[in-house]
Motif scaffolding. Structure first.
Motif, PDB file in Angstrom:
ATOM      1  N   GLY A 159      40.319  45.820  55.551  1.00 15.46           N
ATOM      2  CA  GLY A 159      41.779  45.755  55.615  1.00 15.46           C
ATOM      3  C   GLY A 159      42.398  45.364  54.281  1.00 15.46           C
ATOM      4  O   GLY A 159      43.429  45.916  53.873  1.00 15.46           O
ATOM      5  N   SER A 160      41.768  44.432  53.585  1.00 14.28           N
ATOM      6  CA  SER A 160      42.259  44.016  52.268  1.00 14.28           C
ATOM      7  C   SER A 160      42.200  45.171  51.272  1.00 14.28           C
ATOM      8  O   SER A 160      43.154  45.411  50.518  1.00 14.28           O
ATOM      9  CB  SER A 160      41.429  42.845  51.732  1.00 14.28           C
ATOM     10  N   ILE A 161      41.087  45.870  51.277  1.00 12.92           N
ATOM     11  CA  ILE A 161      40.925  47.000  50.349  1.00 12.92           C
ATOM     12  C   ILE A 161      41.903  48.119  50.718  1.00 12.92           C
ATOM     13  O   ILE A 161      42.532  48.717  49.843  1.00 12.92           O
ATOM     14  CB  ILE A 161      39.472  47.510  50.341  1.00 12.92           C
ATOM     15  N   ARG A 162      42.049  48.381  52.010  1.00 16.03           N
ATOM     16  CA  ARG A 162      42.971  49.426  52.475  1.00 16.03           C
ATOM     17  C   ARG A 162      44.399  49.104  52.033  1.00 16.03           C
ATOM     18  O   ARG A 162      45.096  49.956  51.497  1.00 16.03           O
ATOM     19  CB  ARG A 162      42.917  49.559  53.996  1.00 16.03           C
ATOM     20  N   SER A 163      44.824  47.868  52.237  1.00 13.74           N
ATOM     21  CA  SER A 163      46.190  47.485  51.861  1.00 13.74           C
ATOM     22  C   SER A 163      46.413  47.615  50.356  1.00 13.74           C
ATOM     23  O   SER A 163      47.440  48.148  49.918  1.00 13.74           O
ATOM     24  CB  SER A 163      46.466  46.047  52.294  1.00 13.74           C
ATOM     25  N   ALA A 164      45.459  47.147  49.577  1.00 14.31           N
ATOM     26  CA  ALA A 164      45.584  47.233  48.114  1.00 14.31           C
ATOM     27  C   ALA A 164      45.627  48.691  47.661  1.00 14.31           C
ATOM     28  O   ALA A 164      46.499  49.080  46.866  1.00 14.31           O
ATOM     29  CB  ALA A 164      44.434  46.492  47.436  1.00 14.31           C
ATOM     30  N   SER A 165      44.719  49.506  48.166  1.00 12.78           N
ATOM     31  CA  SER A 165      44.664  50.904  47.710  1.00 12.78           C
ATOM     32  C   SER A 165      45.898  51.687  48.154  1.00 12.78           C
ATOM     33  O   SER A 165      46.432  52.473  47.375  1.00 12.78           O
ATOM     34  CB  SER A 165      43.383  51.590  48.197  1.00 12.78           C
ATOM     35  N   ASN A 166      46.366  51.452  49.376  1.00 15.66           N
ATOM     36  CA  ASN A 166      47.575  52.157  49.825  1.00 15.66           C
ATOM     37  C   ASN A 166      48.781  51.751  48.988  1.00 15.66           C
ATOM     38  O   ASN A 166      49.577  52.603  48.597  1.00 15.66           O
ATOM     39  CB  ASN A 166      47.838  51.898  51.311  1.00 15.66           C
ATOM     40  N   GLY A 167      48.916  50.467  48.709  1.00 15.83           N
ATOM     41  CA  GLY A 167      50.026  50.002  47.872  1.00 15.83           C
ATOM     42  C   GLY A 167      49.975  50.596  46.479  1.00 15.83           C
ATOM     43  O   GLY A 167      51.005  50.975  45.906  1.00 15.83           O
ATOM     44  N   MET A 168      48.774  50.696  45.920  1.00 21.36           N
ATOM     45  CA  MET A 168      48.618  51.273  44.574  1.00 21.36           C
ATOM     46  C   MET A 168      48.850  52.774  44.584  1.00 21.36           C
ATOM     47  O   MET A 168      49.510  53.312  43.689  1.00 21.36           O
ATOM     48  CB  MET A 168      47.235  50.935  44.016  1.00 21.36           C
ATOM     49  N   ALA A 169      48.316  53.467  45.587  1.00 20.26           N
ATOM     50  CA  ALA A 169      48.488  54.922  45.668  1.00 20.26           C
ATOM     51  C   ALA A 169      49.956  55.286  45.850  1.00 20.26           C
ATOM     52  O   ALA A 169      50.430  56.293  45.311  1.00 20.26           O
ATOM     53  CB  ALA A 169      47.655  55.482  46.812  1.00 20.26           C
ATOM     54  N   GLN A 170      50.695  54.450  46.578  1.00 22.71           N
ATOM     55  CA  GLN A 170      52.112  54.719  46.822  1.00 22.71           C
ATOM     56  C   GLN A 170      53.010  54.074  45.771  1.00 22.71           C
ATOM     57  O   GLN A 170      54.234  54.107  45.888  1.00 22.71           O
ATOM     58  CB  GLN A 170      52.470  54.256  48.232  1.00 22.71           C
ATOM     59  N   LYS A 171      52.368  53.456  44.775  1.00 23.99           N
ATOM     60  CA  LYS A 171      53.052  52.859  43.619  1.00 23.99           C
ATOM     61  C   LYS A 171      53.942  51.660  43.976  1.00 23.99           C
ATOM     62  O   LYS A 171      54.888  51.351  43.269  1.00 23.99           O
ATOM     63  CB  LYS A 171      53.830  53.917  42.848  1.00 23.99           C
ATOM     64  N   TYR A 172      53.621  50.978  45.079  1.00 21.65           N
ATOM     65  CA  TYR A 172      54.299  49.719  45.418  1.00 21.65           C
ATOM     66  C   TYR A 172      53.637  48.557  44.687  1.00 21.65           C
ATOM     67  O   TYR A 172      54.268  47.557  44.400  1.00 21.65           O
ATOM     68  CB  TYR A 172      54.247  49.451  46.929  1.00 21.65           C
ATOM     69  N   ILE A 173      52.344  48.693  44.458  1.00 21.05           N
ATOM     70  CA  ILE A 173      51.572  47.684  43.738  1.00 21.05           C
ATOM     71  C   ILE A 173      51.139  48.321  42.425  1.00 21.05           C
ATOM     72  O   ILE A 173      50.572  49.414  42.427  1.00 21.05           O
ATOM     73  CB  ILE A 173      50.323  47.247  44.549  1.00 21.05           C
ATOM     74  N   PRO A 174      51.405  47.661  41.286  1.00 24.27           N
ATOM     75  CA  PRO A 174      51.008  48.256  40.000  1.00 24.27           C
ATOM     76  C   PRO A 174      49.488  48.413  39.887  1.00 24.27           C
ATOM     77  O   PRO A 174      48.738  47.528  40.282  1.00 24.27           O
ATOM     78  CB  PRO A 174      51.509  47.253  38.961  1.00 24.27           C
ATOM     79  N   LEU A 175      49.089  49.539  39.363  1.00 22.76           N
ATOM     80  CA  LEU A 175      47.667  49.827  39.158  1.00 22.76           C
ATOM     81  C   LEU A 175      47.275  49.267  37.795  1.00 22.76           C
ATOM     82  O   LEU A 175      47.184  49.982  36.805  1.00 22.76           O
ATOM     83  CB  LEU A 175      47.405  51.328  39.244  1.00 22.76           C
ATOM     84  N   LYS A 176      47.081  47.935  37.770  1.00 23.40           N
ATOM     85  CA  LYS A 176      46.736  47.233  36.539  1.00 23.40           C
ATOM     86  C   LYS A 176      45.528  46.355  36.804  1.00 23.40           C
ATOM     87  O   LYS A 176      45.348  45.838  37.917  1.00 23.40           O
ATOM     88  CB  LYS A 176      47.900  46.358  36.077  1.00 23.40           C
ATOM     89  N   LYS A 177      44.729  46.177  35.771  1.00 26.43           N
ATOM     90  CA  LYS A 177      43.508  45.380  35.890  1.00 26.43           C
ATOM     91  C   LYS A 177      43.787  43.991  36.467  1.00 26.43           C
ATOM     92  O   LYS A 177      43.077  43.520  37.354  1.00 26.43           O
ATOM     93  CB  LYS A 177      42.825  45.282  34.526  1.00 26.43           C
ATOM     94  N   GLN A 178      44.817  43.313  35.967  1.00 28.42           N
ATOM     95  CA  GLN A 178      45.147  41.965  36.431  1.00 28.42           C
ATOM     96  C   GLN A 178      45.508  41.968  37.923  1.00 28.42           C
ATOM     97  O   GLN A 178      45.104  41.088  38.673  1.00 28.42           O
ATOM     98  CB  GLN A 178      46.298  41.376  35.618  1.00 28.42           C
ATOM     99  N   VAL A 179      46.255  42.973  38.357  1.00 25.66           N
ATOM    100  CA  VAL A 179      46.665  43.055  39.757  1.00 25.66           C
ATOM    101  C   VAL A 179      45.449  43.327  40.646  1.00 25.66           C
ATOM    102  O   VAL A 179      45.306  42.735  41.718  1.00 25.66           O
ATOM    103  CB  VAL A 179      47.753  44.138  39.952  1.00 25.66           C
ATOM    104  N   ILE A 180      44.563  44.198  40.193  1.00 28.85           N
ATOM    105  CA  ILE A 180      43.338  44.483  40.944  1.00 28.85           C
ATOM    106  C   ILE A 180      42.510  43.209  41.076  1.00 28.85           C
ATOM    107  O   ILE A 180      41.985  42.902  42.159  1.00 28.85           O
ATOM    108  CB  ILE A 180      42.539  45.624  40.277  1.00 28.85           C
ATOM    109  N   GLU A 181      42.420  42.465  39.998  1.00 28.66           N
ATOM    110  CA  GLU A 181      41.692  41.185  40.010  1.00 28.66           C
ATOM    111  C   GLU A 181      42.334  40.215  41.007  1.00 28.66           C
ATOM    112  O   GLU A 181      41.632  39.541  41.769  1.00 28.66           O
ATOM    113  CB  GLU A 181      41.698  40.586  38.601  1.00 28.66           C
ATOM    114  N   GLU A 182      43.650  40.158  41.021  1.00 34.20           N
ATOM    115  CA  GLU A 182      44.357  39.289  41.968  1.00 34.20           C
ATOM    116  C   GLU A 182      44.100  39.719  43.416  1.00 34.20           C
ATOM    117  O   GLU A 182      43.923  38.868  44.297  1.00 34.20           O
ATOM    118  CB  GLU A 182      45.864  39.300  41.672  1.00 34.20           C
TER     119      GLU A 182
END
Length: 193
Positions: A159-182
């Protein structure tokens, strides 16, 4: 009888993913699959008895691909947190590179299709993810992970991975190394002691 063409079969399955990516799983029908794959309706029925069988085959196909990618470079001997980070990163990268498959598998899991062969699917999931079960067991024995049922922990991780990837794919979450780490750190805090 002429043997079935695996390339044609893969085109049919890829058409399922393409349609799911734009119209959702509910939008999938044999006529659209035929058009998307460039394969006649009759030929599709040569490979699959019906739409339900095709949807099931597409699910097992993408599940195999994701699972293979998930465990790339996996080594039970390395520290638990590093292993989880590798699994997290591998899965996140796959989901971002294969958005249509991601949409399909997420909707499949939430649909009635999963009930068609539920017991078989759970057994297959456990078999394919035995390394993750082993890693959770190791982490719990070492006191690194919280003691909850492994399947519950796996649902949380996915669920955590799904939420992160969906947010990034839809550009709600920035696709940045720091954000991925967070994102990884938030997931890790949820499963670690």
């Amino acid at each position: 009888m002429k043997p079935l063409d695996p390339i044609k079969q893969e085109r049919i399955i890829e058409a399922v993913f393409a349609i799911a990516g734009t119209q959702g799983i509910a939008g999938i029908n044999i006529a659209l699959i035929s058009k998307e794959a460039g394969i006649g309706v009759g030929s599709i029925y040569t490979y699959f008895k019906n739409k339900e069988e095709l949807i099931q085959a597409a699910f097992f196909s993408v599940e195999d691909k994701i699972t293979k990618e998930m465990y790339a470079g996996f080594d039970i001997a390395i520290p638990v947190k590093i292993s989880f980070k590798r699994i997290f990163m591998n899965t996140l990268k796959y989901r971002l590179r294969h958005y249509n498959q991601t949409v399909f598998i997420d909707q499949y899991i939430q649909s009635n299709y999963i009930q068609l062969n539920f017991d078989k699917q759970i057994k297959e999931f456990e078999r394919k993810n035995s390394a993750l079960y082993e890693l959770i067991n190791k982490g719990q024995k070492e006191g690194v992970l919280v003691k909850i049922l492994p399947f519950t922990m796996i649902c949380y991780i996915i669920g955590s991975i799904r939420s992160a990837s969906n947010g990034m794919a839809q550009k709600y979450i920035p696709l940045k190394k720091q954000v991925i780490e967070e994102c990884f750190n938030m997931m890790w805090k949820g499963i670690s002691n």
